[in-house]
Design a protein around this motif. Structure first.
Motif, PDB file in Angstrom:
ATOM      1  N   MET A 280       0.502  -1.685  -0.228  1.00 31.69           N
ATOM      2  CA  MET A 280       0.250  -0.127  -0.182  1.00 31.69           C
ATOM      3  C   MET A 280       0.620   1.514  -0.141  1.00 31.69           C
ATOM      4  O   MET A 280       1.513   1.335   0.939  1.00 31.69           O
ATOM      5  CB  MET A 280      -1.183   0.183   1.374  1.00 31.69           C
ATOM      6  N   HIS A 281       0.885   2.308  -1.002  1.00 28.83           N
ATOM      7  CA  HIS A 281       1.673   2.844  -1.233  1.00 28.83           C
ATOM      8  C   HIS A 281       1.010   4.322  -1.818  1.00 28.83           C
ATOM      9  O   HIS A 281      -0.517   4.362  -1.694  1.00 28.83           O
ATOM     10  CB  HIS A 281       2.896   3.162  -2.464  1.00 28.83           C
ATOM     11  N   ARG A 282       1.376   4.910  -1.834  1.00 20.63           N
ATOM     12  CA  ARG A 282       0.904   6.564  -2.110  1.00 20.63           C
ATOM     13  C   ARG A 282       2.431   7.837  -3.132  1.00 20.63           C
ATOM     14  O   ARG A 282       3.641   7.464  -2.816  1.00 20.63           O
ATOM     15  CB  ARG A 282       0.340   7.855  -1.783  1.00 20.63           C
ATOM     16  N   HIS A 283       1.746   8.188  -4.403  1.00 23.18           N
ATOM     17  CA  HIS A 283       3.083   9.382  -4.863  1.00 23.18           C
ATOM     18  C   HIS A 283       2.431  10.255  -4.687  1.00 23.18           C
ATOM     19  O   HIS A 283       0.893  11.375  -4.623  1.00 23.18           O
ATOM     20  CB  HIS A 283       2.963   9.124  -6.270  1.00 23.18           C
ATOM     21  N   THR A 284       3.642  11.870  -4.944  1.00 20.90           N
ATOM     22  CA  THR A 284       3.323  12.738  -4.826  1.00 20.90           C
ATOM     23  C   THR A 284       3.102  13.244  -6.560  1.00 20.90           C
ATOM     24  O   THR A 284       3.130  14.549  -6.921  1.00 20.90           O
ATOM     25  CB  THR A 284       4.613  13.608  -4.676  1.00 20.90           C
ATOM     26  N   TYR A 285       2.345  12.258  -7.262  1.00 15.65           N
ATOM     27  CA  TYR A 285       2.503  12.456  -8.647  1.00 15.65           C
ATOM     28  C   TYR A 285       0.901  11.643  -8.930  1.00 15.65           C
ATOM     29  O   TYR A 285       1.285  10.748  -8.753  1.00 15.65           O
ATOM     30  CB  TYR A 285       3.549  12.472 -10.229  1.00 15.65           C
ATOM     31  N   GLU A 286       0.370  11.855 -10.471  1.00 14.01           N
ATOM     32  CA  GLU A 286      -0.448  11.678 -10.567  1.00 14.01           C
ATOM     33  C   GLU A 286      -0.191  10.362 -11.682  1.00 14.01           C
ATOM     34  O   GLU A 286       0.863  10.019 -12.138  1.00 14.01           O
ATOM     35  CB  GLU A 286      -1.840  12.099 -11.611  1.00 14.01           C
ATOM     36  N   THR A 287      -0.615   9.014 -11.555  1.00 16.95           N
ATOM     37  CA  THR A 287      -0.655   7.780 -11.426  1.00 16.95           C
ATOM     38  C   THR A 287      -1.258   6.767 -13.355  1.00 16.95           C
ATOM     39  O   THR A 287      -2.597   7.455 -12.684  1.00 16.95           O
ATOM     40  CB  THR A 287       0.524   6.485 -11.313  1.00 16.95           C
ATOM     41  N   VAL A 288      -1.174   6.416 -14.153  1.00 18.49           N
ATOM     42  CA  VAL A 288      -1.935   5.927 -15.434  1.00 18.49           C
ATOM     43  C   VAL A 288      -1.572   5.161 -15.443  1.00 18.49           C
ATOM     44  O   VAL A 288      -0.299   4.213 -16.010  1.00 18.49           O
ATOM     45  CB  VAL A 288      -1.748   6.815 -16.736  1.00 18.49           C
ATOM     46  N   LEU A 289      -2.305   4.086 -15.340  1.00 14.99           N
ATOM     47  CA  LEU A 289      -1.592   1.912 -14.972  1.00 14.99           C
ATOM     48  C   LEU A 289      -2.031   1.709 -16.647  1.00 14.99           C
ATOM     49  O   LEU A 289      -3.792   2.156 -16.840  1.00 14.99           O
ATOM     50  CB  LEU A 289      -1.940   1.138 -14.299  1.00 14.99           C
ATOM     51  N   TYR A 290      -1.834   1.036 -17.364  1.00 16.75           N
ATOM     52  CA  TYR A 290      -1.550   0.363 -18.443  1.00 16.75           C
ATOM     53  C   TYR A 290      -2.011  -0.598 -18.346  1.00 16.75           C
ATOM     54  O   TYR A 290      -0.665  -1.567 -18.394  1.00 16.75           O
ATOM     55  CB  TYR A 290      -1.905   0.577 -19.761  1.00 16.75           C
ATOM     56  N   ILE A 291      -2.575  -1.963 -18.493  1.00 18.31           N
ATOM     57  CA  ILE A 291      -2.308  -3.631 -18.130  1.00 18.31           C
ATOM     58  C   ILE A 291      -3.056  -4.030 -19.705  1.00 18.31           C
ATOM     59  O   ILE A 291      -3.509  -4.121 -20.296  1.00 18.31           O
ATOM     60  CB  ILE A 291      -4.000  -4.067 -17.376  1.00 18.31           C
ATOM     61  N   LEU A 292      -1.046  -4.487 -20.103  1.00 16.50           N
ATOM     62  CA  LEU A 292      -0.646  -5.380 -20.608  1.00 16.50           C
ATOM     63  C   LEU A 292      -2.088  -6.426 -21.157  1.00 16.50           C
ATOM     64  O   LEU A 292      -1.644  -7.415 -21.864  1.00 16.50           O
ATOM     65  CB  LEU A 292       0.630  -6.063 -21.296  1.00 16.50           C
ATOM     66  N   GLU A 293      -1.143  -7.419 -19.431  1.00 17.64           N
ATOM     67  CA  GLU A 293      -1.857  -8.505 -19.649  1.00 17.64           C
ATOM     68  C   GLU A 293      -2.297  -9.275 -18.081  1.00 17.64           C
ATOM     69  O   GLU A 293      -2.074  -8.492 -16.798  1.00 17.64           O
ATOM     70  CB  GLU A 293      -0.771  -9.191 -20.134  1.00 17.64           C
ATOM     71  N   GLY A 294      -2.819 -10.489 -18.210  1.00 15.98           N
ATOM     72  CA  GLY A 294      -3.676 -10.612 -16.676  1.00 15.98           C
ATOM     73  C   GLY A 294      -4.797  -9.996 -16.563  1.00 15.98           C
ATOM     74  O   GLY A 294      -5.455  -8.950 -16.942  1.00 15.98           O
ATOM     75  N   THR A 295      -5.269 -10.610 -15.034  1.00 18.93           N
ATOM     76  CA  THR A 295      -6.250  -9.329 -14.267  1.00 18.93           C
ATOM     77  C   THR A 295      -6.154  -9.405 -12.910  1.00 18.93           C
ATOM     78  O   THR A 295      -5.405  -9.925 -11.845  1.00 18.93           O
ATOM     79  CB  THR A 295      -7.730 -11.232 -14.172  1.00 18.93           C
TER      80      THR A 295
END
Length: 465
Positions: free
Chosen positions: A79-94
């Protein structure tokens, strides 16, 4: 005439990239290509902190960055947080990502947005790898933690709260019924991890709002370092992000408390709980330095636990308010059984101070005083009654809350008077869950008390069992 500086600033989102005015000047850097990103090797510190491989894309960007990573089957990140915004793109998996308590299910081809400073964790629920490239905006604010800079651009949540004339940092990931499991033992005296997992499943399935291993009911002082670490790791891995986890890390010395706090954070605990334990009577300055030393060694939030009956140190409301000025000491568990102390803490630290009740017989009075939650071993025996009491309070139905409280009061008083480890273990045994023996010098509940407990549980059978 309006000058350009006075003109309103347009606000754009990612979908508006084609609408932004072409005002920038082109500057072409020498390096536009990072070949074979994964061949360069994973980033050691970042991968260790996140608990999964992370590869940095090394290009001369100024406003964004990109990393590539993956999770093994059934693996979760910290569990963590960032001082910036993030976008994840899921290449594979669920799998799913928890963002500030909100669960987002994802699969290959999905994208997930994580706002600046949002507490989050990723979990791969599939049988194959979960591949998670991340596109990040560079840090927009630097908020160094006490004792050093943010780890990997991440740090604890800050929620403004007024207390003693200052604005204090508050990350409070708990609310409601926080259940304290006992630590089951085998007949040979070793910790029974399989039974402990079963007990966790019972508690999670009952609907409690948090899990807190290694408390008084969990016989923390009677366990070895290796046993404590095993219980910590088992809890985090078995709960697997379904609920927040609050791990007890108390020890006689600051060095050992720091050791256990760091281990809990590395294991992925949401927060840690710390009670000052002493053979010699400690001064308030010594206790403060003890908390400060632990706080500076970790970034997860700390719950300060006041229970002079077990720890041997009594922390006054004035001192607890002082402890809350340490950035990641964000919560207080008050177990003296004196509701006036809770009221005084609110007066000193502000109306939104995050305090939790640790005195079972005080459950209703503590909620009326403003307790954010109830830290209790009672859900091992009567989970539904504890949850119903909290729900009634949350709904403002104090007439129903009183009925529910008085219904369970005999049991709450009994388990405290008889000692939590022995009474909860005996109660579980009466309910058909064999917890094994107690750790010496603790002895089983005497037969007369066991019979009395049996009658109390039978009287609650229409409501709970």
């Amino acid at each position: 005439m309006t000058s350009p500086a006075d003109a309103p600033t347009a606000k754009y989102q990612s979908a508006d990239f084609d609408k932004t005015p072409p005002t920038p000047h082109v500057r072409i850097p020498d390096r536009l290509h990072h070949p074979a990103v994964e061949a360069a090797g994973k980033h050691g510190d970042y991968s260790s902190q996140r608990k999964h491989p992370v590869f940095f894309v090394d290009l001369p960007t100024h406003s964004i960055s990109m990393t590539i990573g993956w999770l093994d089957p059934e693996q979760s990140s910290n569990m963590h947080r960032h001082t910036y915004e993030t976008v994840l793109y899921i290449l594979e998996g669920t799998g799913h990502t928890e963002v500030q308590g909100r669960k987002i299910e994802w699969k290959a081809g999905d994208a997930v947005y994580i706002p600046v400073w949002a507490w989050h964790r990723h979990t791969n629920t599939g049988s194959g790898l979960g591949s998670l490239p991340r596109l990040r905006k560079r840090p927009i604010a630097s908020k160094p933690r006490r004792g050093g800079p943010p780890r990997g651009g991440s740090e604890e949540e800050r929620r403004p709260c007024r207390g003693r004339g200052k604005v204090m940092a508050r990350n409070v990931p708990f609310k409601g019924i926080i259940a304290y499991p006992i630590t089951p033992l085998r007949q040979d005296g070793s910790v029974d991890i399989d039974k402990f997992k079963s007990l966790l499943d019972r508690l999670i399935g009952s609907g409690v709002h948090g899990i807190a291993p290694l408390g008084s009911a969990g016989i923390l002082p009677y366990l070895s370092d290796e046993e404590r670490e095993s219980v910590t790791e088992t809890t985090v891995q078995h709960v697997a992000g379904r609920l927040p986890t609050l791990v007890g890390v108390s020890a006689l010395t600051t060095e050992r408390a720091v050791h256990h706090a760091r281990h809990a954070e590395q294991a992925g605990a949401t927060a840690v709980m710390l009670i000052p334990m002493s053979y010699w009577k400690l001064t308030e300055d010594e206790v403060f330095k003890h908390y400060q030393g632990v706080a500076e060694s970790i970034s997860v939030p700390i719950m300060a636990y006041n229970n002079p009956a077990t720890g041997g140190v009594d922390m006054r409301p004035e001192f607890l308010a002082r402890l809350l000025e340490i950035p990641n000491v964000t919560m207080v568990k008050e177990s003296t059984g004196d509701v006036r102390r809770m009221q005084q803490l609110v007066k000193l630290a502000g109306d939104d101070v995050a305090f939790f009740n640790g005195s079972n017989p005080l459950a209703l009075a503590a909620f009326a005083a403003g307790a954010r939650g109830w830290c209790t071993a009672a859900p091992n025996l009567i989970p539904q009654l504890t949850l119903d009491l909290y729900a009634a309070v949350e709904n403002g139905d104090f007439a129903l809350a009183r009925i529910l409280y008085y219904r369970q009061m005999p049991l709450l008083e009994f388990i405290v008077q008889g000692g939590l480890p022995r009474t909860v273990a005996a109660g579980l045994d009466l309910l058909g869950f064999d917890p094994g023996p107690l750790r010496s010098p603790l002895l089983p509940l005497p037969e007369g008390d066991r019979n009395r407990l049996s009658k109390i549980l039978q009287s609650l059978s229409q409501d709970q069992l």
